[in-house]
Motif scaffolding. Structure first.
Motif, short mmCIF file in Angstrom:
data_model
loop_
_atom_site.label_atom_id
_atom_site.label_comp_id
_atom_site.label_asym_id
_atom_site.label_seq_id
_atom_site.Cartn_x
_atom_site.Cartn_y
_atom_site.Cartn_z
N LEU A 289 0.76 -1.22 -0.06
CA LEU A 289 -0.05 -0.08 0.03
C LEU A 289 0.84 1.29 -0.07
N THR A 290 1.79 1.29 0.77
CA THR A 290 2.52 2.63 1.12
C THR A 290 3.56 2.92 0.24
N ALA A 291 4.24 1.79 -0.34
CA ALA A 291 5.57 1.97 -1.17
C ALA A 291 5.36 2.73 -2.35
N PRO A 292 4.20 2.29 -3.16
CA PRO A 292 3.90 3.07 -4.31
C PRO A 292 3.07 4.35 -4.03
N LEU A 293 2.35 4.29 -3.21
CA LEU A 293 1.40 5.67 -2.83
C LEU A 293 2.56 6.70 -2.17
N GLY A 294 3.28 6.06 -1.26
CA GLY A 294 4.24 7.06 -0.76
C GLY A 294 5.24 7.61 -1.66
N ALA A 295 5.68 6.92 -2.72
CA ALA A 295 6.71 7.52 -3.60
C ALA A 295 5.85 8.46 -4.70
N VAL A 296 4.59 8.13 -4.97
CA VAL A 296 3.94 9.01 -5.81
C VAL A 296 3.58 10.18 -5.22
N ALA A 297 3.01 10.22 -3.97
CA ALA A 297 2.63 11.36 -3.27
C ALA A 297 3.96 12.29 -2.97
N THR A 298 5.19 11.56 -2.74
CA THR A 298 6.32 12.47 -2.31
C THR A 298 6.71 13.21 -3.85
N LYS A 299 6.77 12.56 -4.76
CA LYS A 299 6.95 13.35 -6.22
C LYS A 299 6.06 14.26 -6.54
N VAL A 300 4.78 14.02 -6.24
CA VAL A 300 3.77 15.06 -6.96
C VAL A 300 3.70 16.19 -5.54
N SER A 301 3.63 15.67 -4.45
CA SER A 301 3.47 17.05 -3.55
C SER A 301 4.98 17.67 -3.38
N GLY A 302 5.80 17.34 -3.90
CA GLY A 302 7.19 18.19 -3.92
C GLY A 302 6.94 19.29 -4.77
N VAL A 303 6.27 19.30 -5.95
CA VAL A 303 6.09 20.12 -6.89
C VAL A 303 5.22 21.16 -6.28
N TYR A 304 4.46 20.85 -6.00
CA TYR A 304 3.29 21.96 -5.36
C TYR A 304 3.36 22.56 -4.04
N LEU A 305 4.14 21.71 -3.18
CA LEU A 305 4.29 22.18 -1.91
C LEU A 305 5.69 23.07 -1.47
N LEU A 306 6.35 22.60 -2.17
CA LEU A 306 8.02 23.30 -2.05
C LEU A 306 8.23 24.40 -2.96
N ASP A 307 9.02 25.30 -2.58
CA ASP A 307 9.13 26.49 -3.66
C ASP A 307 10.51 26.21 -4.42
N LYS A 308 10.51 26.63 -5.58
CA LYS A 308 11.65 26.20 -6.48
C LYS A 308 12.55 27.30 -6.42
N ALA A 309 13.68 26.96 -5.96
CA ALA A 309 14.83 27.94 -5.63
C ALA A 309 15.59 28.17 -7.02
N THR A 310 16.08 29.37 -7.13
CA THR A 310 16.81 29.87 -8.43
C THR A 310 18.31 29.45 -8.24
N LYS A 311 19.15 29.42 -9.21
CA LYS A 311 20.43 29.15 -9.11
C LYS A 311 21.37 29.99 -8.12
N ASP A 312 20.63 31.43 -8.16
CA ASP A 312 21.54 32.20 -7.04
C ASP A 312 21.22 31.67 -5.64
N GLU A 313 19.79 31.39 -5.68
CA GLU A 313 19.52 31.12 -4.20
C GLU A 313 20.29 29.91 -3.71
N THR A 314 20.24 28.84 -4.47
CA THR A 314 21.07 27.65 -4.32
C THR A 314 22.36 27.80 -3.86
N SER A 315 23.18 28.77 -4.72
CA SER A 315 24.51 29.02 -4.48
C SER A 315 24.85 29.70 -3.10
N LYS A 316 23.65 30.54 -2.77
CA LYS A 316 23.72 31.40 -1.45
C LYS A 316 23.57 30.74 -0.27
N ARG A 317 22.76 29.61 -0.33
CA ARG A 317 22.35 29.13 0.94
C ARG A 317 23.26 28.49 1.93
N ASP A 318 24.58 28.16 1.44
CA ASP A 318 25.66 27.57 2.10
C ASP A 318 26.24 28.71 3.01
#
Length: 524
Positions: free
Chosen positions: A453-482
């Motif tokens: 039950l959870t292996a396929p559903l969890g994988a799909v939910a993680t991939k799909v929800s990440g696109v809608y729930l997480l902000d997409k960082a630009t290259k400048d933001e990614t390089s500055k985060r350290d």
């Protein structure tokens, strides 16, 4: 010759064969030669239809085939197909499947030992220290402190299990699947999702420890459940087994710091062999002494202690850069050797797990109740994981994503779901109760349902929800985060960066992904 050249131009991917086809043909030849050798060397009753080795070989072939088809055609974790292959082979009379339960138990134990050694080798304490409070909370609270009690209570109410047995299934359910989580997280990270706040680091670091905590908790619960004697002895047996497993493992692991010598050109193979043989001796020895918790803890601690020194030697300043690079590669090579071993042991383990489900004796109402138990446990885990992320600088969507990424269950549930059943079968008729085997089969059924039950559903939910729930960082933001100090809340959590120039999720996470991709496609 002209015809050959024309054919060669038309079908360049088949002759010479591509890597995938060549690998498939090579495996087929290997298995055929192995089967032929066994047929001519071993007694006929073992290798003919209905014999134990014939059944194991047939099960392995179907597990390999079902796993590959599940991954390539359905894009689901291949272990789901392997479990289904076991159910299929053992329940179709045409295959004459017959494997003695002792043989099945020993094969599964060997595969489980390889899994435990890998868990100890790959335990990333550096990530835990860098992420501090929130990572530690996510490693302990959602699984052991939230999901386990809910699963235990519902298993007690719905399945009629005693409290000890109910908490065994609770701790089995507490583990998340790092390989599925890491694969999904890194695909999102490559596109920039969540990297500005270091969310991949948080998820990967906590998932790598979660399964070890669950295995240790399960070992303690099993020790207490099957302990005989006075209440005082039952209370004392768990810590005694903890000491009996951890202390000798630490001593043996310390000996492996110097044996073999670092100058030995064969040290990778020797370290692999020493770890595996010592783990097998301790694990099966603990079973003989009726100390199952000590055996599992010994294996995990041995791999962890031994690898700490190997890693520290690669980071010490006393050696030249060349020596440090070689030593670092040696550590990774030992882990890769176990990853390859696990790749070939996994079809056997998951196939044998599925083969334990006999449909003609299975109460299908248990499957429905198992779905309810798994669902309620996952909901409790989601709430607890969300609460653990409060006060660390994440918005509500990011907290929800961290919670969703902890849904997938796979390897641990399949590996230890049958351990209570194996133990019950090893007891004499006087030692085991009349309902022990029925309770153990219910635990196995819940574990299998949780994986499917959870292996396929969890994988799909993680991939799909990440696109809608997480902000997409630009290259400048990614390089500055350290360079950004992301300490939030009470000041003990850093989400926006790490102390190294290379983020933890790109270094440790990519290492895990490589082991479970291509040749090691068991979970991804």
């Amino acid at each position: 010759m002209a015809l050959f050249r024309k054919y060669y131009r038309v079908t360049p991917t088949f002759f010479p064969p591509s890597i995938q086809i060549s690998r498939l043909l090579t495996k087929i030849l290997l298995y055929l030669f192995l089967a032929g050798s066994a047929y001519f060397l071993l007694p006929k009753e073992w290798v003919e239809p209905g014999g134990s080795l014939f059944s194991v070989f047939l099960l392995y072939m179907f597990s390999e085939a079902f796993g590959a088809l599940t991954k390539q055609l359905l894009f689901l974790p291949s272990l789901v197909g392997m479990i289904c292959a076991g159910i299929f082979v053992s329940n179709v009379p045409l295959f004459h499947y017959h494997v003695h339960h002792h043989t099945s138990s020993h094969f599964r134990s060997i595969a489980f030992i390889a899994l435990l050694v890998r868990a100890g080798l790959e335990l990333d304490t550096d990530s835990l220290l860098k992420m501090k409070r929130v990572c530690i909370l996510l490693s302990f609270v959602p699984g052991v402190c939230a999901e386990s009690p809910v699963v235990a209570i519902t298993a007690k109410l719905f399945l009629g299990l005693p409290w000890g047995w109910a908490f065994m299934i609770g701790f089995i359910m507490a583990a998340v699947s790092p390989a599925i989580v890491v694969a999904c997280i890194l695909k999102l990270q490559d596109k920039g999702y969540g990297t500005a706040k270091g969310i991949p680091t948080l998820v990967i670091a906590s998932s790598s420890v979660d399964d070890i905590v669950a295995i240790c908790a399960f070992s303690v619960a099993m020790t207490v459940t099957f302990a005989d004697g006075s209440v005082a002895w039952v209370i004392c047996k768990a810590p005694i087994e903890f000491i009996a497993g951890a202390v000798p493992a630490a001593l043996v692991g310390a000996a492996f710091w110097y044996l073999p010598a670092t100058q030995d050109h064969h040290k990778v193979y020797l370290r692999y062999s020493l770890l595996f043989l010592a783990s097998m001796a301790a694990f099966f020895g603990a079973e003989k002494l009726d100390a199952h918790g000590a055996g599992a803890l010994f294996v995990i601690t041995l791999g962890f202690v031994a690898s700490r020194r190997w890693n520290s030697m690669s980071n010490s300043g006393d050696e030249s850069s060349t020596d440090k690079e070689v030593e670092s590669h040696d550590v990774e090579d030992v882990e890769k050797a176990y990853a390859i071993s696990w790749r070939y042991l996994a079809p056997l383990l998951f196939g044998l797990i599925g083969a334990e489900l006999k449909l003609n004796t299975l109460d299908f109402s248990v499957i429905g109740l198992a779905l309810v138990i798994v669902t309620l446990g996952v909901l409790a885990r989601l709430v607890a994981a969300y609460i653990c992320c409060i006060g660390v600088g994440l918005n509500w969507k990011e907290k929800l994503f961290v919670a969703i990424s902890s849904i997938p269950k796979a390897t641990v549930q399949a590996a230890i779901g049958s351990v209570p059943l194996d133990y019950v079968r090893s007891l004499s008729d006087e030692e085991k109760g009349p309902e022990f085997e029925d309770w153990a089969r219910k635990i196995l059924a819940v574990a299998v349902v949780s994986v499917i039950l959870t292996a396929p559903l969890g994988a799909v939910a993680t991939k799909v929800s990440g696109v809608y729930l997480l902000d997409k960082a630009t290259k400048d933001e990614t390089s500055k985060r350290d360079d950004v100090d992301g300490e939030k809340g009470d000041g003990d959590v850093k989400l926006n960066g790490t102390d190294s120039s290379k983020p933890v999720h790109e270094e440790h996470g990519q290492k895990i992904l490589e082991k479970f991709s291509e040749d090691n496609h068991v979970e991804v």
